[in-house]
Design a protein around this motif. Structure first.
Motif, PDB file in Angstrom:
ATOM      1  N   ALA A 148      39.241  40.021  40.693  1.00 20.83           N
ATOM      2  CA  ALA A 148      39.023  40.753  41.953  1.00 20.83           C
ATOM      3  C   ALA A 148      39.560  39.985  43.152  1.00 20.83           C
ATOM      4  CB  ALA A 148      37.534  41.041  42.129  1.00 20.83           C
ATOM      5  N   LYS A 149      39.972  38.740  42.917  1.00 23.24           N
ATOM      6  CA  LYS A 149      40.500  37.862  43.984  1.00 23.24           C
ATOM      7  C   LYS A 149      39.490  37.702  45.118  1.00 23.24           C
ATOM      8  CE  LYS A 149      45.365  38.800  42.985  1.00 23.24           C
ATOM      9  NZ  LYS A 149      45.382  39.937  42.055  1.00 23.24           N
ATOM     10  N   THR A 150      38.242  37.462  44.730  1.00 26.65           N
ATOM     11  CA  THR A 150      37.196  37.162  45.708  1.00 26.65           C
ATOM     12  C   THR A 150      36.902  35.673  45.622  1.00 26.65           C
ATOM     13  OG1 THR A 150      35.440  37.486  44.077  1.00 26.65           O
ATOM     14  CG2 THR A 150      36.123  39.426  45.344  1.00 26.65           C
ATOM     15  N   GLN A 160      28.680  43.490  42.606  1.00 25.24           N
ATOM     16  CA  GLN A 160      29.015  44.906  42.800  1.00 25.24           C
ATOM     17  C   GLN A 160      30.394  45.069  43.434  1.00 25.24           C
ATOM     18  OE1 GLN A 160      25.526  46.113  45.065  1.00 25.24           O
ATOM     19  NE2 GLN A 160      24.669  47.121  43.271  1.00 25.24           N
ATOM     20  N   GLN A 161      30.671  44.222  44.444  1.00 24.35           N
ATOM     21  CA  GLN A 161      31.984  44.309  45.106  1.00 24.35           C
ATOM     22  C   GLN A 161      33.106  44.017  44.121  1.00 24.35           C
ATOM     23  OE1 GLN A 161      31.368  41.483  48.236  1.00 24.35           O
ATOM     24  NE2 GLN A 161      30.124  42.914  49.444  1.00 24.35           N
ATOM     25  N   ALA A 162      32.931  42.967  43.329  1.00 29.18           N
ATOM     26  CA  ALA A 162      33.979  42.596  42.371  1.00 29.18           C
ATOM     27  C   ALA A 162      34.152  43.689  41.322  1.00 29.18           C
ATOM     28  CB  ALA A 162      33.627  41.267  41.698  1.00 29.18           C
ATOM     29  N   ALA A 163      33.049  44.259  40.851  1.00 25.98           N
ATOM     30  CA  ALA A 163      33.134  45.331  39.845  1.00 25.98           C
ATOM     31  C   ALA A 163      33.919  46.512  40.398  1.00 25.98           C
ATOM     32  CB  ALA A 163      31.733  45.763  39.423  1.00 25.98           C
ATOM     33  N   ALA A 164      33.669  46.843  41.666  1.00 27.07           N
ATOM     34  CA  ALA A 164      34.373  47.983  42.281  1.00 27.07           C
ATOM     35  C   ALA A 164      35.870  47.705  42.385  1.00 27.07           C
ATOM     36  CB  ALA A 164      33.776  48.270  43.654  1.00 27.07           C
ATOM     37  N   ILE A 165      36.224  46.474  42.734  1.00 28.34           N
ATOM     38  CA  ILE A 165      37.654  46.128  42.868  1.00 28.34           C
ATOM     39  C   ILE A 165      38.330  46.194  41.498  1.00 28.34           C
ATOM     40  CG2 ILE A 165      39.284  44.263  43.423  1.00 28.34           C
ATOM     41  CD1 ILE A 165      37.189  43.338  45.563  1.00 28.34           C
ATOM     42  N   ILE A 166      37.676  45.661  40.475  1.00 26.97           N
ATOM     43  CA  ILE A 166      38.284  45.663  39.135  1.00 26.97           C
ATOM     44  C   ILE A 166      38.396  47.104  38.617  1.00 26.97           C
ATOM     45  CG2 ILE A 166      38.037  44.843  36.749  1.00 26.97           C
ATOM     46  CD1 ILE A 166      36.499  42.392  37.994  1.00 26.97           C
ATOM     47  N   HIS A 167      37.394  47.919  38.915  1.00 25.87           N
ATOM     48  CA  HIS A 167      37.452  49.334  38.511  1.00 25.87           C
ATOM     49  C   HIS A 167      38.661  50.021  39.167  1.00 25.87           C
ATOM     50  CE1 HIS A 167      36.350  53.635  38.544  1.00 25.87           C
ATOM     51  NE2 HIS A 167      35.898  53.344  37.339  1.00 25.87           N
ATOM     52  N   GLU A 168      38.930  49.667  40.412  1.00 27.88           N
ATOM     53  CA  GLU A 168      40.079  50.276  41.106  1.00 27.88           C
ATOM     54  C   GLU A 168      41.411  49.947  40.435  1.00 27.88           C
ATOM     55  OE1 GLU A 168      40.086  49.324  45.271  1.00 27.88           O
ATOM     56  OE2 GLU A 168      38.247  50.509  45.581  1.00 27.88           O
ATOM     57  N   HIS A 169      41.445  48.855  39.691  1.00 25.57           N
ATOM     58  CA  HIS A 169      42.674  48.511  38.956  1.00 25.57           C
ATOM     59  C   HIS A 169      42.868  49.401  37.729  1.00 25.57           C
ATOM     60  CE1 HIS A 169      44.246  44.970  41.079  1.00 25.57           C
ATOM     61  NE2 HIS A 169      42.978  44.671  41.340  1.00 25.57           N
ATOM     62  N   GLY A 170      41.883  50.266  37.427  1.00 24.02           N
ATOM     63  CA  GLY A 170      42.111  51.260  36.374  1.00 24.02           C
ATOM     64  C   GLY A 170      41.225  51.152  35.146  1.00 24.02           C
ATOM     65  N   ALA A 171      40.370  50.112  35.065  1.00 25.30           N
ATOM     66  CA  ALA A 171      39.453  50.038  33.915  1.00 25.30           C
ATOM     67  C   ALA A 171      38.397  51.132  34.070  1.00 25.30           C
ATOM     68  CB  ALA A 171      38.786  48.668  33.866  1.00 25.30           C
ATOM     69  N   LYS A 172      38.091  51.848  32.975  1.00 24.96           N
ATOM     70  CA  LYS A 172      37.096  52.936  33.097  1.00 24.96           C
ATOM     71  C   LYS A 172      35.692  52.374  33.345  1.00 24.96           C
ATOM     72  CE  LYS A 172      39.458  56.425  30.331  1.00 24.96           C
ATOM     73  NZ  LYS A 172      40.387  55.571  29.552  1.00 24.96           N
ATOM     74  N   HIS A 173      35.391  51.265  32.680  1.00 20.12           N
ATOM     75  CA  HIS A 173      34.096  50.604  32.886  1.00 20.12           C
ATOM     76  C   HIS A 173      34.329  49.110  33.067  1.00 20.12           C
ATOM     77  CE1 HIS A 173      33.141  54.243  30.595  1.00 20.12           C
ATOM     78  NE2 HIS A 173      31.967  54.221  31.196  1.00 20.12           N
ATOM     79  N   VAL A 174      33.456  48.498  33.883  1.00 20.87           N
ATOM     80  CA  VAL A 174      33.530  47.046  34.102  1.00 20.87           C
ATOM     81  C   VAL A 174      32.149  46.464  33.800  1.00 20.87           C
ATOM     82  CG1 VAL A 174      34.017  45.219  35.785  1.00 20.87           C
ATOM     83  CG2 VAL A 174      35.213  47.425  35.958  1.00 20.87           C
ATOM     84  N   LEU A 175      32.107  45.416  32.971  1.00 17.23           N
ATOM     85  CA  LEU A 175      30.843  44.720  32.701  1.00 17.23           C
ATOM     86  C   LEU A 175      31.003  43.279  33.164  1.00 17.23           C
ATOM     87  CD1 LEU A 175      27.991  44.765  31.294  1.00 17.23           C
ATOM     88  CD2 LEU A 175      29.164  43.813  29.284  1.00 17.23           C
ATOM     89  N   ILE A 176      30.311  42.918  34.258  1.00 17.47           N
ATOM     90  CA  ILE A 176      30.341  41.521  34.721  1.00 17.47           C
ATOM     91  C   ILE A 176      29.076  40.840  34.215  1.00 17.47           C
ATOM     92  CG2 ILE A 176      30.494  39.971  36.706  1.00 17.47           C
ATOM     93  CD1 ILE A 176      31.899  42.121  38.264  1.00 17.47           C
ATOM     94  N   LYS A 177      29.269  39.666  33.571  1.00 16.68           N
ATOM     95  CA  LYS A 177      28.147  39.010  32.887  1.00 16.68           C
ATOM     96  C   LYS A 177      27.811  37.686  33.556  1.00 16.68           C
ATOM     97  CE  LYS A 177      31.004  38.691  29.832  1.00 16.68           C
ATOM     98  NZ  LYS A 177      31.759  38.136  28.701  1.00 16.68           N
TER      99      LYS A 177
END
Ligand code: PXL
Length: 271
Positions: A148-150, A160-177
């Protein structure tokens, strides 16, 4: 008998706790058939445990991919350590050509204990070629901050911010652990589908024997996908599996302690 088929496109961890070894053990434990495309071989210096990374020649990776994609097929797959930009591009191109679905991308960037990206150019290549076709991408906090380049992620809001940025790159779902950074003693994961922030939480087992936990988690989720579970169900079951595997973690030598993939069926008899 028909058994769901899974594929891992990943590196070999000679020490057996992570990489393709973790994936195959997890697939076996969860009752799915495991296949592999080996991309990299990781060896360790015995006296220092410095990692030696040997990417597999591109034509050999391609031959393995064709074996599975054109000769067998699968119900779900995952990627792990991919080794080079060329390998990332090749894997993405082949998956697209074969029209493959149910793809989990585990964006492996480092091995445990270091926060230095082994090959930063691979991060860009994953964003460009692999993330857009992913059903699920499973970064840890560090990998999420790189994708996400944060800056460093230390709060739920930053997750949440990073998940939203990664989702915008086209992944249907993002799981940050996470394990213990967002909240001491808690393993807090965030699943995001572009609409809902879905928190998955558990007590973090007190141990440093967690080598291979990321690989094992994404493999367990891939096994769930292959069985036809929804993303949410597969994530829930994957988390239950890794929580037990971490509880069974053990020292292999003075440098490394892997999770125990068999822990879920040895309850009461390990540790
Ligand atoms: O845990 C990350 C990882 C993934 N894949 C391979 C590895 C490691 C860490 O050692 O060797 C092949």
């Amino acid at each position: 008998m028909s058994i769901p088929k899974t594929l891992s496109v990943a590196g070999s961890d000679t020490s057996g706790g992570a990489g393709i070894q973790a994936d195959l053990k997890t697939f076996q434990e969860l009752g799915v058939y495991g296949m592999t495309v080996l991309t990299t071989i990781v060896a360790m210096e015995p006296k220092t445990w410095d990692h030696l990374v040997f990417p597999v020649e591109l034509s050999i990776v391609e031959a393995q991919l064709r074996t599975v994609l054109d000769g067998i097929g699968f119900d779900a797959m995952k990627t792990g350590m991919l080794g080079s930009v060329d390998i990332i591009e090749l894997v993405a191109k082949e998956l697209k050509r074969a029209g493959m679905k149910r793809i989990v991308i585990d964006p492996v960037m480092v091995c445990k204990g270091t926060d230095e990206v082994l090959q930063p150019e691979n991060t860009e290549a994953m964003l460009q070629f692999l993330i857009p076709g992913a059903d699920l991408v499973t970064p840890n906090l560090f990998e999420a901050s790189q994708l996400a380049k944060t800056g460093p992620i230390r709060t739920r809001e930053q997750m949440q911010q990073a998940a939203a940025i990664i989702h915008e790159h086209g992944a249907k779902h993002v799981l940050i652990k996470d394990r213990g950074v967002i909240e001491p003693g808690r393993a807090i994961d965030l699943l995001y589908d572009g609409q809902v922030f879905d928190w998955h939480e558990a007590a973090a087992v007190k141990t440093s024997y967690t080598h291979g936990a990321g690989c094992t988690t994404s493999a367990a989720i891939t096994a769930g996908f292959a069985k036809g579970l929804s993303v949410k169900e597969a994530v829930r079951e994957g988390k239950a599996f890794i929580t037990k595997a971490i509880a069974g973690g053990f020292p292999l030598n003075s440098f490394v302690g892997p999770t125990l993939h068999a822990a879920h069926r040895l309850e009461g008899s390990v540790n």
